[in-house]
Design a protein around this motif. Structure first.
Motif, PDB file in Angstrom:
ATOM      1  N   GLU A 531     -15.989  -1.365   3.537  1.00  0.00           N
ATOM      2  CA  GLU A 531     -16.856  -0.184   3.593  1.00  0.00           C
ATOM      3  C   GLU A 531     -17.675  -0.036   2.312  1.00  0.00           C
ATOM      4  N   VAL A 532     -17.022  -0.186   1.162  1.00  0.00           N
ATOM      5  CA  VAL A 532     -17.715  -0.025  -0.120  1.00  0.00           C
ATOM      6  C   VAL A 532     -18.747  -1.123  -0.312  1.00  0.00           C
ATOM      7  N   ALA A 533     -18.425  -2.339   0.078  1.00  0.00           N
ATOM      8  CA  ALA A 533     -19.363  -3.449  -0.070  1.00  0.00           C
ATOM      9  C   ALA A 533     -20.668  -3.185   0.675  1.00  0.00           C
ATOM     10  N   SER A 534     -20.570  -2.486   1.792  1.00  0.00           N
ATOM     11  CA  SER A 534     -21.753  -2.258   2.632  1.00  0.00           C
ATOM     12  C   SER A 534     -22.519  -0.986   2.265  1.00  0.00           C
ATOM     13  N   ASN A 535     -21.808   0.057   1.822  1.00  0.00           N
ATOM     14  CA  ASN A 535     -22.451   1.374   1.793  1.00  0.00           C
ATOM     15  C   ASN A 535     -22.330   2.171   0.505  1.00  0.00           C
ATOM     16  N   TRP A 536     -21.638   1.631  -0.526  1.00  0.00           N
ATOM     17  CA  TRP A 536     -21.366   2.449  -1.705  1.00  0.00           C
ATOM     18  C   TRP A 536     -21.670   1.680  -2.982  1.00  0.00           C
ATOM     19  N   ARG A 537     -21.846   2.451  -4.074  1.00  0.00           N
ATOM     20  CA  ARG A 537     -22.175   1.835  -5.364  1.00  0.00           C
ATOM     21  C   ARG A 537     -20.945   1.272  -6.057  1.00  0.00           C
ATOM     22  N   GLY A 538     -19.776   1.737  -5.698  1.00  0.00           N
ATOM     23  CA  GLY A 538     -18.581   1.233  -6.332  1.00  0.00           C
ATOM     24  C   GLY A 538     -17.343   1.985  -5.877  1.00  0.00           C
ATOM     25  N   LEU A 539     -16.191   1.536  -6.381  1.00  0.00           N
ATOM     26  CA  LEU A 539     -14.895   2.056  -5.923  1.00  0.00           C
ATOM     27  C   LEU A 539     -14.034   2.453  -7.112  1.00  0.00           C
ATOM     28  N   VAL A 540     -13.434   3.633  -7.024  1.00  0.00           N
ATOM     29  CA  VAL A 540     -12.394   4.077  -7.951  1.00  0.00           C
ATOM     30  C   VAL A 540     -11.057   4.007  -7.216  1.00  0.00           C
ATOM     31  N   ILE A 541     -10.017   3.536  -7.892  1.00  0.00           N
ATOM     32  CA  ILE A 541      -8.667   3.551  -7.322  1.00  0.00           C
ATOM     33  C   ILE A 541      -7.849   4.543  -8.135  1.00  0.00           C
ATOM     34  N   ALA A 542      -7.496   5.670  -7.538  1.00  0.00           N
ATOM     35  CA  ALA A 542      -6.770   6.736  -8.245  1.00  0.00           C
ATOM     36  C   ALA A 542      -6.159   7.672  -7.219  1.00  0.00           C
ATOM     37  N   ASN A 543      -5.207   8.466  -7.654  1.00  0.00           N
ATOM     38  CA  ASN A 543      -4.636   9.480  -6.766  1.00  0.00           C
ATOM     39  C   ASN A 543      -4.088  10.638  -7.577  1.00  0.00           C
ATOM     40  N   GLU A 544      -3.685  11.685  -6.891  1.00  0.00           N
ATOM     41  CA  GLU A 544      -3.150  12.879  -7.542  1.00  0.00           C
ATOM     42  C   GLU A 544      -1.660  13.052  -7.276  1.00  0.00           C
ATOM     43  N   GLY A 545      -0.987  11.964  -6.887  1.00  0.00           N
ATOM     44  CA  GLY A 545       0.452  12.025  -6.646  1.00  0.00           C
ATOM     45  C   GLY A 545       1.222  12.186  -7.938  1.00  0.00           C
ATOM     46  N   ARG A 546       2.511  12.405  -7.793  1.00  0.00           N
ATOM     47  CA  ARG A 546       3.354  12.525  -8.996  1.00  0.00           C
ATOM     48  C   ARG A 546       3.242  11.260  -9.831  1.00  0.00           C
ATOM     49  N   ASN A 547       3.214  10.099  -9.174  1.00  0.00           N
ATOM     50  CA  ASN A 547       3.039   8.817  -9.842  1.00  0.00           C
ATOM     51  C   ASN A 547       1.922   8.038  -9.162  1.00  0.00           C
ATOM     52  N   PHE A 548       1.286   7.146  -9.900  1.00  0.00           N
ATOM     53  CA  PHE A 548       0.224   6.320  -9.325  1.00  0.00           C
ATOM     54  C   PHE A 548       0.788   5.411  -8.234  1.00  0.00           C
ATOM     55  N   CYS A 549       1.834   4.653  -8.581  1.00  0.00           N
ATOM     56  CA  CYS A 549       2.454   3.749  -7.595  1.00  0.00           C
ATOM     57  C   CYS A 549       3.723   3.167  -8.194  1.00  0.00           C
ATOM     58  N   VAL A 550       4.842   3.283  -7.463  1.00  0.00           N
ATOM     59  CA  VAL A 550       6.121   2.808  -7.995  1.00  0.00           C
ATOM     60  C   VAL A 550       6.420   1.369  -7.599  1.00  0.00           C
ATOM     61  N   GLY A 551       5.477   0.703  -6.905  1.00  0.00           N
ATOM     62  CA  GLY A 551       5.684  -0.699  -6.552  1.00  0.00           C
ATOM     63  C   GLY A 551       5.464  -0.941  -5.077  1.00  0.00           C
ATOM     64  N   ALA A 552       5.969  -2.067  -4.609  1.00  0.00           N
ATOM     65  CA  ALA A 552       5.836  -2.429  -3.200  1.00  0.00           C
ATOM     66  C   ALA A 552       6.941  -1.765  -2.382  1.00  0.00           C
ATOM     67  N   ASN A 553       6.796  -1.808  -1.084  1.00  0.00           N
ATOM     68  CA  ASN A 553       7.779  -1.224  -0.165  1.00  0.00           C
ATOM     69  C   ASN A 553       9.011  -2.128  -0.133  1.00  0.00           C
ATOM     70  N   LEU A 554       9.972  -1.813  -1.002  1.00  0.00           N
ATOM     71  CA  LEU A 554      11.157  -2.655  -1.177  1.00  0.00           C
ATOM     72  C   LEU A 554      12.040  -2.658   0.067  1.00  0.00           C
ATOM     73  N   MET A 555      12.119  -1.512   0.742  1.00  0.00           N
ATOM     74  CA  MET A 555      12.956  -1.419   1.931  1.00  0.00           C
ATOM     75  C   MET A 555      12.507  -2.413   3.001  1.00  0.00           C
ATOM     76  N   LEU A 556      11.200  -2.491   3.218  1.00  0.00           N
ATOM     77  CA  LEU A 556      10.670  -3.413   4.227  1.00  0.00           C
ATOM     78  C   LEU A 556      11.001  -4.854   3.872  1.00  0.00           C
ATOM     79  N   LEU A 557      10.807  -5.229   2.597  1.00  0.00           N
ATOM     80  CA  LEU A 557      11.099  -6.595   2.171  1.00  0.00           C
ATOM     81  C   LEU A 557      12.582  -6.917   2.330  1.00  0.00           C
ATOM     82  N   LEU A 558      13.446  -5.977   1.971  1.00  0.00           N
ATOM     83  CA  LEU A 558      14.888  -6.213   2.072  1.00  0.00           C
ATOM     84  C   LEU A 558      15.308  -6.400   3.522  1.00  0.00           C
ATOM     85  N   MET A 559      14.804  -5.578   4.408  1.00  0.00           N
ATOM     86  CA  MET A 559      15.163  -5.684   5.824  1.00  0.00           C
ATOM     87  C   MET A 559      14.764  -7.047   6.391  1.00  0.00           C
ATOM     88  N   GLU A 560      13.545  -7.467   6.050  1.00  0.00           N
ATOM     89  CA  GLU A 560      13.077  -8.762   6.560  1.00  0.00           C
ATOM     90  C   GLU A 560      13.911  -9.896   5.975  1.00  0.00           C
TER      91      GLU A 560
END
Length: 807
Positions: A531-560
Motif C-alpha cells: 500500500e505504501v509503495a503505491s500511495n504514500w510518501r513513507g512508512l513509520v513503524i510505531a505503536n502506543e502499546g505498553r511495549n513496542f514488541c516483546v518478540g515473536a509468537n513463541l507459543m505458536l512456534l513451540l506448538m509446531e
C-alpha cells in the motif's frame, strides 16, 4: 513584569544545581544529567566521621568528608537499580559538593532546584542561602510534594519570587512522567512557561500547572482515594487482597492497586501527606476524611512502614520453598497466607477490553454484589471529591486527569472515568443516594451535555463551565488512538493497523497481545508495504502499546515444534524473513520508533528501517538465546552486517564480530535508548529523543526529510564475514566458558549455532556473502535448535513463568 536575565529557551539552560542529595535530589540530578546538563549536587557538611573515614585517617576538614553525602549519592547512581542514569558513565556530568564550600558556585547555574527535607523551616533557610549568591534571572524551584510554595519565599526579594515556582517531580524522576509546576502569586508567567518548556522538551516530562494548595493535584486526589478505599475496605468487611483485586486493573489502575501501592509509597509518607491536607484545609468535611486512620497509626508505630521496612499491609517471609507474600488481617493486625480472589464481577472485568469497559463490567455485572457495592462507593467518593476540589487545585479537568494518569498511572483520570461509567446515569444514582453533587456538574447536565469530554476529528474538548474548550495537545505528539477514532485507518488485521498520520505518511501499529509478532502482524507488514509503495510518501513503524514488541509468537512456534511440524516452522521463519526484507527494500522511506521492551522480533522489525528513532526508555536486544534459539527473522543477518560495517575496509573483522556475538549470545538488552549504541545495534543515522510522546511525530518528520532528499531504496548488500577462522575463534571462547562452568552444554550448542551464522559459515575469512545466504544459515540453525528437547523446555518455561530457564 521584567524578565531581564531570564534564559530565552529551554535549550539555553545548560547548567543546573540541585540542593539535597537524598532519594529525590539525587534522582533529579541524575535526570538533569540525562538531559545533557552540567549539574552541581550539594548537601550539608557532616558533623561526624564515619568508622571508615576514621580508619582512613580523615578529618572533618577533608573535602572528601565535607562533601561525603553528595559524593556518595553520585557513586550510587552508577549502580542504582532501577538505573537513574541512561548511561552510567554520565555520572561524570555531576559534580558533588557541599553547601558551605560550594555555595557561591550556585551563581553559575541557569536553574537551581531545592530538594531538601519536607519541612517548611528548612526549605526557607536553604532558599534564603540560595538568594544570597544566585545570579539575577536564574530560575529557582523547589521540589515539594505538597508544602506551600508561596510560604517558602515569603520575605525574599520580589526579583527572586518572580523567578521561583515549585517543580514537583514524581519518584523515580527518570521513569515517572508527571511534573507538577506550581506558580506562586508572585511567579512571572514567563518563568512558569519556561519551566514547563524545559521539563517537557529537555526532560521529556508531562507537565500540569497546579495551584498552590495542599498536595497540589495528584497527591491530593490520590491520597484521598487511598483513604476512602481503606475506609470502605473496613466498612464492607473486605480483606486487603479483595480490595486490591477490585482497585487495580479492574478499575483501570496499576496492579499495585491500593494496599500494595501504600506499601511502596511508605505508610509514614502517607501520614505526612494526610497531615498536610488536614492542617491546611478550611473544609470540616475534608478535615474529617483526612483524619489519621487508626490502622495506619498502629502500623507506623510498630515500625511497619511498608516495603522499606519489610512489612506493611503485606510482608515477604522466607520459607523452605522460597519467599512467600503474606497479607495483613485488618481485624487482628496479624499476617497470614494470601488468598486468591475471584468472583463473577472480577471475571467479567478481566475479560472486558479496555479500562472503560472493565470498570463498567465491575459496576454493572451484578450491582447488588458486595464487591460491586464496594467498587461503586470508592469510585463515587473519589469522583465527587475530584469535582468538588477542581477549582481549588487546577485550572481544568484535563489537568486533573493528566495528573492522575501520569502521576499515579491510572488509565483513566477521574473525569474520564466518570464519562466511562455514564455521567448522567451515575449522577442520578448519586443524588438518589443522598450525595451532594457539585453545582457545576449539575449545571453541565442541565445544559444538555452528556459528558465531560467531546471528540471530533481527532480533537478533544473538555467541559469548562457549561461550554467546552479545546484540550491543549502535548506539542509534537501524534495520537494513533485518536486518528483511528476519526476514521484514519487505511487497513487492518487482527494484529496490526495501517493509519494515515498526515502529509501522506502512514504508520504501521502493532496491537496483538503483548505486540508479539505472528502471522497477523506479518500479513499486515506485507499489505502495508504494498500500500505504501503505491500511495504514500513513507512508512513509520510505531505503536502506543505498553511495549513496542516483546518478540515473536513463541507459543505458536513451540506448538509446531512439539508436533514435529518442521515444514510449518520453516514456513513461519521464511515468512518472517521475507516480510522484513520487504520492509528493507520498500521504495519509500521507513522509520521505526520503538519504546520500552523491544526484544527479539521487535528488534528484527526495526533493523530493516532506514532510521530508528529511539525513546529514552527503550530496552532493545536480540534475546532469543534466552529461550534456546537464535535470531532468525533477519536479526542474525543484520547483526553480521552491522559488525562488518564497523570494520575498516580490509581490516580485521574479529573484534567487531566478538562484540556482537557476546551481545547476542548473552541475550543482552539495553537499559535505555542511549545504551543501544553500546550493544552495537545503533547506526550513524539513528537517534534518541528525550520526549517519548514525540517519537511518532519525529519519525514522521524523518520520513518526510528522506522523501524530500530523493529517497532510493537500499540495494541488496554483500556482507563481509570472518568465515571459518572467525568461527573457530568464537568456538574457543565458548569452550573455555563451558569448561569453567559459566555456561551449560546446551548454552554451548546454541552459541555454536549463533557463531556459525554470524561468521558466515565455513567460507574463507574476508569472503563476501549475500543476504539470502545468511538468511539460509539463520533458518537452518533455528530449525535445528527447535528440535532440541532442552530448547523446547526453555520455550515452555518462558511462556509459563516469564523467566528464562538455564538447563
Amino acid at each position: 513584569m521584567s524578565t531581564k536575565g531570564l534564559p530565552k529557551t529551554a535549550a539555553s539552560i545548560r547548567s543546573a544545581a540541585v540542593i539535597g542529595s537524598g532519594v529525590m535530589g539525587a534522582g533529579i540530578a541524575a535526570h538533569l544529567a540525562n538531559a545533557g546538563m552540567r549539574v552541581l549536587l550539594l548537601d550539608v557538611v557532616p558533623r561526624q566521621l564515619t568508622a571508615e573515614e576514621e580508619r582512613q585517617g580523615l578529618t572533618l576538614a577533608d573535602a572528601k568528608v565535607r562533601s561525603r553525602l553528595a559524593l556518595a549519592a553520585v557513586a550510587r547512581m552508577a549502580k542504582a537499580q532501577p538505573a537513574q542514569l541512561y548511561d552510567a558513565a554520565w555520572s561524570t556530568r555531576i559534580k558533588a559538593g557541599n553547601l558551605e564550600d560550594d555555595l557561591a558556585a550556585l551563581g553559575d547555574a541557569d536553574w537551581i532546584i531545592e530538594a531538601v527535607v519536607e519541612r517548611l523551616d528548612v526549605k526557607r533557610e536553604v532558599l534564603a542561602a540560595i538568594a544570597s549568591v544566585r545570579r539575577p534571572g536564574t530560575l529557582v524551584s523547589t521540589n515539594t510534594s505538597g508544602l506551600s510554595a508561596g510560604a517558602m519565599v515569603a520575605g525574599l526579594s520580589e526579583e527572586f519570587r518572580r523567578h521561583f515556582a515549585a517543580t514537583h517531580f514524581f519518584n523515580p524522576p527518570r521513569y515517572m512522567k508527571l511534573v507538577e509546576i506550581v506558580p506562586t502569586a508572585s511567579t512571572d508567567p514567563a518563568v512558569a512557561g519556561l519551566l514547563k518548556e524545559v521539563c517537557e522538551k529537555r526532560l521529556g516530562k508531562g507537565v500540569v500547572i497546579a495551584k498552590d494548595t495542599p498536595n497540589f493535584i495528584a497527591n491530593r486526589i490520590g491520597s484521598y482515594g487511598m483513604l476512602v478505599t481503606l475506609e470502605d475496605t473496613l466498612a464492607f468487611g473486605l480483606t486487603v487482597e479483595e480490595a486490591d483485586a477490585l482497585t487495580g486493573p479492574a478499575m483501570g489502575r496499576p496492579k499495585t492497586a491500593t494496599f500494595r501501592m501504600l506499601d511502596l509509597v511508605g505508610l509514614d509518607t502517607l501520614l505526612h501527606v494526610v497531615d498536610n491536607v488536614r492542617e491546611r484545609s478550611e473544609d470540616a468535611a475534608e478535615r474529617a476524611v483526612f483524619a489519621r486512620p487508626p490502622v495506619l497509626e498502629k502500623l507506623v508505630a510498630a515500625g511497619r512502614l511498608g516495603e522499606k521496612s519489610g512489612a506493611g499491609f503485606y510482608r515477604k517471609v522466607k520459607g523452605a520453598g522460597g519467599s512467600v507474600i503474606e497479607s495483613l488481617n485488618l481485624g487482628t493486625m496479624e499476617y497470614g497466607a494470601q488468598r486468591a480472589i475471584s468472583s463473577p464481577i472480577i471475571d467479567a472485568s478481566k475479560s472486558a477490553k479496555g479500562a472503560a469497559a472493565k470498570v463498567r463490567a465491575l459496576l454493572r455485572t451484578d450491582p447488588s454484589d458486595r464487591y460491586a457495592k464496594f467498587a461503586w462507593s470508592t469510585i463515587k467518593r473519589t469522583l465527587l471529591y475530584s469535582a468538588a476540589q477542581l477549582h481549588a487545585i487546577a485550572d481544568s479537568i484535563a489537568d486533573v486527569d493528566r495528573a492522575m494518569r501520569w502521576g499515579f498511572n491510572w488509565e483513566l483520570g477521574p473525569f474520564e472515568l466518570w464519562d466511562a461509567i455514564g455521567l448522567r446515569e451515575s449522577v442520578a444514582r448519586m443524588k438518589a443516594e443522598g450525595e451532594d453533587v457539585p453545582a457545576w456538574v449539575s449545571e453541565l447536565l442541565e445544559a444538555g451535555h452528556e459528558s465531560f469530554y467531546k471528540e471530533a476529528d481527532n480533537i478533544r474538548s473538555y467541559a469548562a463551565g457549561v461550554s467546552y474548550k479545546l484540550e491543549e495537545r502535548e506539542s509534537d505528539s501524534i495520537s494513533l488512538t485518536g486518528l483511528k477514532a476519526s476514521g484514519r485507518t487505511i487497513l487492518a488485521t487482527s494484529g496490526a493497523s495501517l493509519i494515515d498520520i498526515g502529509d501522506d505518511v502512514a504508520c504501521l501499529e502493532f496491537h496483538s497481545p503483548n505486540n508479539a509478532i505472528g502471522g497477523d502482524i506479518l500479513s499486515a507488514i506485507r499489505l502495508s508495504a504494498a500500500e505504501v509503495a503505491s500511495n504514500w510518501r513513507g512508512l513509520v513503524i510505531a505503536n502506543e502499546g505498553r511495549n513496542f514488541c516483546v518478540g515473536a509468537n513463541l507459543m505458536l512456534l513451540l506448538m509446531e515444534a512439539q508436533n514435529g511440524e518442521w515444514d510449518e516452522v520453516e514456513d513461519i521463519i521464511r515468512y518472517f524473513q521475507s516480510s522484513m526484507l520487504q520492509l528493507k527494500r520498500l521504495e519509500r522511506p521507513v522509520v521505526a520508533a520503538p519504546h520500552r521492551m523491544t526484544l527479539g522480533g521487535g528488534v528484527e522489525a526495526c533493523l530493516p528501517a532506514d532510521r530508528i528513532i529511539y525513546s529514552p526508555e527503550t530496552y532493545f536486544g536480540l534475546v532469543e538465546t534466552g529461550v534456546g534459539l537464535i535470531p532468525a527473522g533477519g536479526g542474525s543477518k543484520e547483526a553480521a552486517a552491522l559488525a562488518a560495517s564497523r570494520t575498516v575496509a580490509g581490516g580485521d573483522l574479529q573484534p567487531q564480530l566478538n562484540a556482537m556475538f557476546e551481545t547476542i549470545a548473552l541475550a543482552k538488552a539495553s537499559s535505555s535508548g542511549f545504551e543501544v549504541s553500546k550493544l552495537g545495534f545503533m547506526r550513524p543515522q539513528d537517534t534518541v529523543i528525550m520526549r517519548q510522546d514525540a517519537r511518532i511525530a519525529e519519525a514522521k518528520r524523518a520520513v518526510l526529510e528522506l522523501d524530500r532528499a530523493g529517497y532510493a531504496a537500499p540495494a541488496e548488500q554483500a556482507i563481509r564475514v570472518a568465515g571459518r577462522e572467525g568461527k573457530a575463534v568464537l568456538k574457543v571462547g565458548v569452550q573455555a566458558m563451558r569448561l569453567s562452568g559459566h555456561i551449560s552444554e546446551h548454552d554451548e550448542l546454541i552459541a555454536g549455532k549463533l557463531g556459525h551464522v554470524l561468521a558466515g559459515g565455513d567460507v574463507r575469512a574476508g569472503a563476501e556473502v549475500s543476504e539470502p545466504y545468511l538468511l539460509d544459515l539463520e533458518c537452518e540453525a533455528f530449525l535445528s535448535l527447535c528440535g532440541e528437547r532442552k530448547t523446547q523446555e526453555r520455550m515452555s518455561h518462558m511462556l509459563r513463568t516469564g523467566k528464562p530457564l538455564r538447563n
